[in-house]
Design a protein around this motif. Structure first.
Motif, short mmCIF file in Angstrom:
data_model
loop_
_atom_site.label_atom_id
_atom_site.label_comp_id
_atom_site.label_asym_id
_atom_site.label_seq_id
_atom_site.Cartn_x
_atom_site.Cartn_y
_atom_site.Cartn_z
N ALA A 77 0.41 -1.00 -0.01
CA ALA A 77 0.45 -0.10 0.11
C ALA A 77 1.34 1.36 -0.05
O ALA A 77 0.40 2.09 -0.58
CB ALA A 77 -1.11 -0.19 1.23
N LYS A 78 1.71 1.46 0.66
CA LYS A 78 2.96 2.50 0.94
C LYS A 78 3.73 2.83 -0.70
O LYS A 78 3.72 3.21 -1.11
CB LYS A 78 3.89 1.97 1.94
N SER A 79 3.80 1.47 -1.51
CA SER A 79 4.32 1.84 -2.76
C SER A 79 3.48 2.46 -3.16
O SER A 79 3.54 2.56 -4.55
CB SER A 79 5.37 0.43 -2.97
N ALA A 80 1.89 1.57 -3.39
CA ALA A 80 1.47 2.27 -4.11
C ALA A 80 1.11 4.07 -4.12
O ALA A 80 1.03 4.36 -4.82
CB ALA A 80 0.29 1.63 -3.85
N VAL A 81 0.62 3.77 -3.18
CA VAL A 81 0.79 5.58 -2.46
C VAL A 81 2.09 6.35 -3.24
O VAL A 81 1.08 8.07 -3.96
CB VAL A 81 0.61 6.09 -1.29
N ALA A 82 3.45 6.01 -2.84
CA ALA A 82 4.56 6.41 -3.53
C ALA A 82 3.83 7.23 -4.61
O ALA A 82 5.14 7.91 -4.92
CB ALA A 82 5.44 6.00 -2.70
N GLY A 83 3.72 5.58 -5.25
CA GLY A 83 3.79 5.97 -7.39
C GLY A 83 2.93 6.61 -7.28
O GLY A 83 3.21 7.04 -9.06
N SER A 84 1.51 7.45 -7.25
CA SER A 84 0.98 7.69 -7.82
C SER A 84 0.73 9.08 -7.21
O SER A 84 1.96 9.86 -6.16
CB SER A 84 -0.85 7.76 -6.68
N GLY A 85 -0.08 9.77 -7.89
CA GLY A 85 0.76 11.31 -8.02
C GLY A 85 -0.36 11.97 -6.66
O GLY A 85 -1.56 11.18 -6.28
N ASP A 86 -0.54 13.66 -6.49
CA ASP A 86 -1.09 14.07 -5.64
C ASP A 86 -2.51 14.75 -5.16
O ASP A 86 -3.33 14.65 -5.58
CB ASP A 86 -0.08 15.13 -4.87
N ILE A 87 -2.09 15.03 -6.76
CA ILE A 87 -3.84 15.42 -7.16
C ILE A 87 -4.22 14.66 -8.97
O ILE A 87 -3.37 13.95 -9.84
CB ILE A 87 -3.01 16.81 -8.43
N ARG A 88 -5.45 14.38 -8.47
CA ARG A 88 -5.60 13.29 -9.36
C ARG A 88 -6.10 14.72 -10.89
O ARG A 88 -7.44 15.30 -10.71
CB ARG A 88 -7.77 13.19 -9.21
N GLU A 89 -5.95 15.18 -11.80
CA GLU A 89 -5.67 15.09 -13.18
C GLU A 89 -7.11 15.29 -13.42
O GLU A 89 -7.79 15.87 -13.78
CB GLU A 89 -5.16 15.06 -13.75
N ASP A 90 -7.41 13.63 -13.46
CA ASP A 90 -9.13 13.48 -14.02
C ASP A 90 -10.13 14.40 -13.33
O ASP A 90 -10.82 14.46 -14.19
CB ASP A 90 -8.93 11.84 -14.13
N VAL A 91 -9.86 14.26 -12.00
CA VAL A 91 -11.13 14.70 -10.82
C VAL A 91 -10.51 17.09 -11.80
O VAL A 91 -11.78 17.30 -11.82
CB VAL A 91 -10.96 14.59 -10.54
N THR A 92 -9.63 17.24 -12.19
CA THR A 92 -9.52 18.53 -11.52
C THR A 92 -9.34 19.36 -13.10
O THR A 92 -10.14 20.46 -13.04
CB THR A 92 -8.23 18.48 -10.57
#
Length: 91
Positions: A45-60
């Motif tokens: 889970a930690k590695s998955a969170v680290a690999g994802s971006g902080d901002i969800r571009e598809d929403v913003t």
């Protein structure tokens, strides 16, 4: 103090220098690490969170586009209701 008195006390208590310990020969030590299933899940889970971006571009991205175009409107009543609802949940 006399030196002879020291040797007499030493003889009385039979104090000697500590014997040297023999070093262990032909012994091997190995460390082992075991991670529990929960620990493994946390690492994944930690590695998955680290690999994802902080901002969800598809929403913003659509919101940014409407803001830049001047067509983005906020329903103040809905916003106030949601704000009060969150406040009640936190108490």
């Amino acid at each position: 103090m006399r030196i002879e008195a020291y040797t007499q006390v030493q003889q009385l208590y039979k104090t000697k220098k500590p014997a040297k310990t023999q070093s262990a020969k032909n012994t091997s030590f190995s460390d082992r690490l075991q991670i529990s299933n929960i620990g493994r899940d946390m690492q994944i889970a930690k590695s998955a969170v680290a690999g994802s971006g902080d901002i969800r571009e598809d929403v913003t991205a659509p919101i940014k586009a409407r803001m830049q175009a001047g067509t983005y409107e906020v329903n103040t009543e809905s916003f106030a209701d949601k704000l009060l609802q969150r406040y009640e949940e936190m108490r």
